[in-house]
Scaffold this active site. Structure first.
Site, short mmCIF file in Angstrom:
data_model
loop_
_atom_site.label_atom_id
_atom_site.label_comp_id
_atom_site.label_asym_id
_atom_site.label_seq_id
_atom_site.Cartn_x
_atom_site.Cartn_y
_atom_site.Cartn_z
N LYS A 87 96.78 54.97 42.91
CA LYS A 87 96.97 54.43 41.55
C LYS A 87 98.27 54.90 40.90
O LYS A 87 98.83 54.21 40.05
CB LYS A 87 95.78 54.81 40.67
CG LYS A 87 94.46 54.18 41.08
CD LYS A 87 94.46 52.68 40.90
CE LYS A 87 93.07 52.09 41.13
NZ LYS A 87 93.05 50.62 40.98
N GLU A 109 92.49 50.90 31.16
CA GLU A 109 91.06 50.93 31.45
C GLU A 109 90.88 51.70 32.75
O GLU A 109 91.80 51.79 33.56
CB GLU A 109 90.51 49.51 31.58
CG GLU A 109 90.64 48.88 32.96
CD GLU A 109 92.06 48.70 33.46
OE1 GLU A 109 92.29 48.88 34.68
OE2 GLU A 109 92.95 48.36 32.65
N SER A 373 92.47 55.09 50.52
CA SER A 373 93.06 54.86 49.21
C SER A 373 93.00 56.05 48.27
O SER A 373 93.78 56.15 47.33
CB SER A 373 92.40 53.65 48.53
OG SER A 373 91.01 53.86 48.41
#
Length: 393
Positions: A87, A109, A373
């Site tokens: 991210k 969010e 991830s």
């Protein structure tokens, strides 16, 4: 280079008039800076010396043996990024764009909390105010990331509406943005939302696929036969897939949240959903016969979302990517196997991709490359409870 606004019929903008100007401003900024040497230099410096890129690929030999894989299994180690997941790639890119647009306030969010942590981290680094919306349900199951965000100076706003998960947090973030659009930039964390967000997120996450392709050729000597990634909204998946979309011999597999099974609660929008509008974009989503958004479920907070990005929707229809799913039970068992055989505690999101590889081992063309991830620190409370691992005994 113009910004992609639609992927086939999917994407577009279905938003209040209030934010059209902000979307146009963001589109213009992205077109201006995406290839500008100064912007690329600053982002590249941060990715290399702050995030820790390039992340390595790692051969998981003990999982190969346990799962009786006929080919090599390689993991793209996004868990080694600063903050613990992919991210941060997108968060840094968007915060740098926001800074150039003169925005003083950042909102986001988050579901699993990793995007919230990444946004709070990037905002702290550049001295910007940050507010993160998070569903109350997700705050309970991702308490570690709530603490991390607050330590980083972000205001974490609980959302109690709906099921108290990612969908509801996204809705609240959009309401905030509509009210404060002049001085606020909304950083969407997945490849969803109104244009130009899906293209921007995919662009900043494509570093995963660019690195992976070069690393497989340099270290393995061939391209992977199969690339596998988990899919919620789809940012890590589209990031790694973009490195191989033009290689027809490389099979691409996205793994959605099968939840309790496709006959019960799940988050498999591409398997059981239909096209519609959610959070400003036209794509596949879970909806009832009346067109109302249906409740999604996953043991993984990051996959607990009733929609998926428009590029994934298009790739599904084209047949370029095969989309499958893994249940909560399968993901939890893969989580434990990876932890105990490789010494890597994976995020529950990634565990869905690992479960697919294990359960499809006999049919996969190799070498197999999985996008790891994120790391599973954030999931230890929930996974430990589900697996019966007691810290007090």
């Amino acid at each position: 280079m113009s910004v992609t606004m639609r992927f086939g019929p999917y994407g577009g903008r279905y938003v209040p008039e209030t934010v059209i100007g902000a979307l146009d401003e963001l589109t213009a900024a992205f077109e201006r800076y995406r290839d500008e040497p100064e912007f690329l230099g600053e982002l590249g410096e941060l990715l290399g010396h702050y995030v820790g890129r390039p992340t390595p690929i790692y051969r998981a030999r003990r999982l190969e043996e346990a799962w009786d894989l006929s080919s090599e299994l390689w993991l793209k180690r996004e868990d080694l990024c600063h903050t613990g997941a992919h991210k941060i790639n997108n968060a840094l890119g968007q915060v740098l764009l926001a800074q150039r647009m003169g925005k003083q306030r950042i909102i986001a969010e988050t579901g699993a909390g990793q995007h919230g942590v990444a946004t709070a981290t990037a905002s702290a680094l550049l001295g910007l105010e940050c507010r993160v919306y998070m569903g109350r349900t997700d705050m309970h199951r991702q308490r570690l990331n709530v603490i991390r965000m607050r330590m980083l100076g972000a205001e974490v706003m609980p959302v109690d509406s709906g099921s108290g998960t990612l969908k509801d947090a996204t809705s609240e973030a959009i309401r905030d943005w509509v009210t404060n659009v002049e001085h606020t930039h909304y950083i969407i964390g997945s490849a969803v939302g109104p244009a130009p967000y899906p293209e921007i997120v995919a662009h900043f996450q494509s570093i995963i696929g660019i690195e992976s392709r070069a690393q497989m050729l340099d270290e393995v000597g061939v391209l992977p036969g199969t690339v596998v990634a988990c899919v919620g909204g789809g940012s890590n998946a589209i990031g790694i897939f973009r490195g191989f979309l033009d290689d027809p011999d490389v099979a691409l597999v996205g793994v959605e949240a099968g939840g309790e099974g496709l006959g019960g609660l799940h988050g498999a929008s591409l398997a059981k959903g239909s096209p519609g509008v959610l959070h400003g974009s036209f794509s596949y989503l879970l909806q009832d016969p009346d067109g109302q958004v249906a409740e999604a479920h996953s043991v993984s907070a990051g996959l607990d979302y009733p929609g998926v990005g428009p590029e994934h929707s298009h790739l599904r229809d084209l047949g370029r990517v095969t989309y499958s799913n893994a249940t909560d039970e399968a993901a939890l068992s893969a989580f434990l196997e990876c932890s105990r055989r490789e010494g890597l505690i994976p995020a529950l999101e990634t565990s869905h991709a690992l479960a697919y590889v294990r359960d499809s081992a006999a049919t996969l063309a190799g070498p197999v490359l999985v996008c790891l991830s994120g790391r599973g620190d954030k999931d230890v409370d929930q996974a430990g409870a589900a697996l019966g691992i007691d810290a007090s005994a």
